[in-house]
Design an enzyme around this catalytic site. Structure first.
Site, short mmCIF file in Angstrom:
data_model
loop_
_atom_site.label_atom_id
_atom_site.label_comp_id
_atom_site.label_asym_id
_atom_site.label_seq_id
_atom_site.Cartn_x
_atom_site.Cartn_y
_atom_site.Cartn_z
N TYR A 54 0.83 -1.20 0.00
CA TYR A 54 0.00 0.00 0.00
C TYR A 54 0.87 1.25 0.00
O TYR A 54 1.80 1.40 0.79
CB TYR A 54 -0.93 0.04 1.22
CG TYR A 54 -1.76 1.29 1.26
CD1 TYR A 54 -2.77 1.51 0.33
CD2 TYR A 54 -1.54 2.28 2.22
CE1 TYR A 54 -3.52 2.67 0.33
CE2 TYR A 54 -2.29 3.45 2.24
CZ TYR A 54 -3.28 3.63 1.29
OH TYR A 54 -4.02 4.79 1.30
N GLY A 61 -6.65 4.75 -0.71
CA GLY A 61 -8.01 4.76 -0.19
C GLY A 61 -8.82 3.61 -0.76
O GLY A 61 -8.40 2.45 -0.76
N HIS A 84 -5.71 15.69 -4.67
CA HIS A 84 -6.09 15.95 -3.29
C HIS A 84 -5.97 17.43 -2.93
O HIS A 84 -6.47 17.86 -1.89
CB HIS A 84 -5.23 15.12 -2.33
CG HIS A 84 -5.61 13.66 -2.29
ND1 HIS A 84 -5.90 12.93 -3.41
CD2 HIS A 84 -5.75 12.80 -1.24
CE1 HIS A 84 -6.19 11.68 -3.07
NE2 HIS A 84 -6.11 11.59 -1.75
N ASN A 197 -0.36 12.57 4.72
CA ASN A 197 -1.07 11.71 5.64
C ASN A 197 -0.73 12.02 7.10
O ASN A 197 -0.10 11.22 7.78
CB ASN A 197 -0.69 10.25 5.33
CG ASN A 197 -1.88 9.33 5.47
OD1 ASN A 197 -2.84 9.67 6.15
ND2 ASN A 197 -1.81 8.17 4.85
N ARG A 291 -17.06 35.58 43.13
CA ARG A 291 -16.60 34.65 44.16
C ARG A 291 -16.06 33.35 43.57
O ARG A 291 -15.12 32.75 44.10
CB ARG A 291 -17.77 34.35 45.11
CG ARG A 291 -17.40 33.49 46.27
CD ARG A 291 -18.49 33.34 47.31
NE ARG A 291 -19.82 33.72 46.91
CZ ARG A 291 -20.90 32.95 47.12
NH1 ARG A 291 -20.78 31.76 47.70
NH2 ARG A 291 -22.09 33.38 46.77
#
Length: 518
Positions: A54, A61, A84, A197, A291
């Site tokens: 891969y 993807g 992309h 990535n 307070r």
């Protein structure tokens, strides 16, 4: 000029800020470059084998099922960057892009991504040349990394797309690289994917937000103390022994800060008796917004501490998919998922909104003659003829209202993408973008409280404020923020107060008297 040296073990928050905001130079150590070369050798070896791996010899993807032949692999890496780089919307701020690039370089230098040393050196050269890719607001779902933003940066590395030069002018990236003697990178196996990535954009924004919020929490302690003083409140509730029995460290730190600011004040402790004929209330206790100021700000401080812990872990991480392990294995993983970062970005937006909310309530109390214990309506010079700070509080309220909307978490959302391969995403980039707006709004909210509280203290004639408060008054007036008087154009005063808080001058003025605050 300061130089930041990257090795294989990550980086620090201060290094990120120095590069993003201070334009520090970046160097990559010889050891890191050697580790990068070693991991690249594993990738080259895998690329020569017939088995699909891969990111090396497959698509990406949902398209990872296709084996890519050697002659198409360089094109594959170029194509993933080009396709992309699909962001839309306004440009992202220069400091965010520089942080994003530096943090991606940090991971590349880890020796876990399989890129060549040339890629690492060229990324560093872009940062040092002051070349900032044009990155757009929309395009990241915070899973598989900040894909579109990182792709726009990788596009510039290839000599494509657009970037801003050191002169602030946007030009074609190829022209800018040529002008600075930088050769565009011809990507090889795994390199396009390695550039895209990571969670670097959301992490960079987290780091900068943490730094800004640390200053704002201290600033808010100061303005809360000034408001308590102006309202003739009691500092007894700030006693360390009271906070020790509920041992939240942030709460104790905020109370201690407020005590230091109030030390030596003649205005505190009149909540029951009043002074100089002015009614003290009568009050047994101050309102919650006064307070409980340490409890609210302290909870935010503790949230910030957790966010910093997450950021430190991410800064030490090498986020990529697949990664090259020390033994040469190249393994797919899910470390690119932004959930750890997204959650704390949302946590901080909630804390910021609540801190803004309580500061606005104190401001409103200062302006209401029925609750301010002797101050004129809206702190006006001549109420009725003058409106004073009436609309300054409107502005503050509008900012707080927006902060409450921005506190709705982005990380609870998820929209599946990539043909259901990426079926759960973090939305961390969106969480980071809205947090940046929330932090800026909080700075303005604190500035309005500062503006109101300093005016109110000056209207308390007859008693002397604390030395720290006097130092604030002197510094803020010298910085162009005017004091009480007739109505005038308020926007410039509020802008000056905003800059006084944002720049850290408020904290610096107090620390000249008190020493370091937490």
């Amino acid at each position: 000029m300061h130089t930041v040296v990257l090795d294989t073990t990550g980086t620090t928050a201060q290094d990120v800020i120095d590069v993003a905001r201070g334009a520090a130079r970046v160097e990559v150590s010889a050891d890191a470059l050697a580790a990068v070369a070693a991991s690249r050798a594993f990738i080259d070896d895998l690329a020569a084998k017939p088995d699909p791996v891969y990111g090396v010899s497959t698509g990406f993807g949902a398209l990872a099922v296709r084996h890519i032949s050697p002659e198409l692999r360089a094109q594959l890496q170029r194509n993933i960057v080009r396709s992309h780089a699909a962001g839309m919307g306004p440009r992202v701020e220069r400091e965010v892009v520089r942080a994003l690039m530096f943090l991606r370089l940090k991971t590349l230098a880890s020796g876990r991504t399989g890129v060549r040393p040339l890629v690492v050196e060229t990324m560093a050269a872009l940062l040092n040349a002051g070349i900032t890719p044009v990155v757009h607001e929309y395009g990241s779902l915070g899973c598989s990394g900040d894909l579109a933003p990182l792709s726009h940066c990788a596009l510039t590395l290839m000599g494509e797309g657009e970037a801003e030069g050191p002169d602030g002018v946007i030009r074609p990236s190829g022209e800018l690289l040529a002008a600075h003697g930088i050769e565009p990178v011809e990507l090889r196996e795994k390199e396009g994917l390695a550039l895209l990535n990571g969670t670097d954009g959301m992490l960079g924004m987290l780091v900068m937000a943490c730094a800004d919020l640390a200053r704002l929490f201290t600033s808010a302690d100061i303005t809360a103390a000034l408001s308590l003083e102006a309202l003739l409140g009691t500092d007894k509730v700030l006693a360390p022994e009271l906070h020790a029995i509920r041992p939240h460290p942030g709460q104790a730190a905020s109370a201690a800060n407020m005590l230091k600011v109030l030390d030596g004040s003649e205005l505190t402790g009149h909540h029951q008796t009043g002074f100089d004929g002015q009614e003290g209330a009568p009050r047994v206790q101050d309102a919650y917004s006064v307070r409980c100021a340490p409890q609210v700000a302290g909870a935010g401080r503790d949230t910030l501490a957790h966010a910093r812990l997450v950021a430190e872990r991410e800064l030490a991480a090498a986020v990529d998919n697949p990664v090259v392990l020390a033994d040469g294995r190249v393994e797919s993983n899910g470390n690119f998922h932004g959930a750890p970062v997204a959650y704390v970005l949302d946590f901080l937006a909630i804390a910021a909104a609540d801190l803004g909310s309580v500061a606005e309530r104190r401001t409103d109390r200062l302006l209401d003659k029925n609750r301010s214990h002797g101050l004129p309506a809206f702190l006006a010079g001549d109420p009725g003829v003058d409106s004073g700070l009436m609309i300054a509080q409107y502005t503050q309220a509008a900012l707080v209202s927006e902060m409450k909307r921005l506190a709705a978490p982005a990380s609870v959302d998820s929209i599946p993408s990539s043909a259901m391969q990426e079926d759960h995403v973090s939305m961390g980039w969106s969480a980071a973008r809205k947090l940046r707006t929330a932090v800026d709004n909080l700075t303005r909210v604190v500035a309005v409280e500062l503006y109101a509280a300093t005016r109110a203290v000056e209207m308390r004639e007859g008693l002397t404020p604390s030395p720290a408060t006097r130092a604030v008054l002197a510094a803020v007036r010298a910085d162009g923020v005017a004091g009480p008087g007739q109505d005038r154009f308020l926007a410039p005063d509020l802008a000056a107060a905003y800059e006084f808080v944002r720049s850290g001058k408020l904290v610096a003025a107090v620390e000249q008297v008190t020493g370091p605050l937490d």
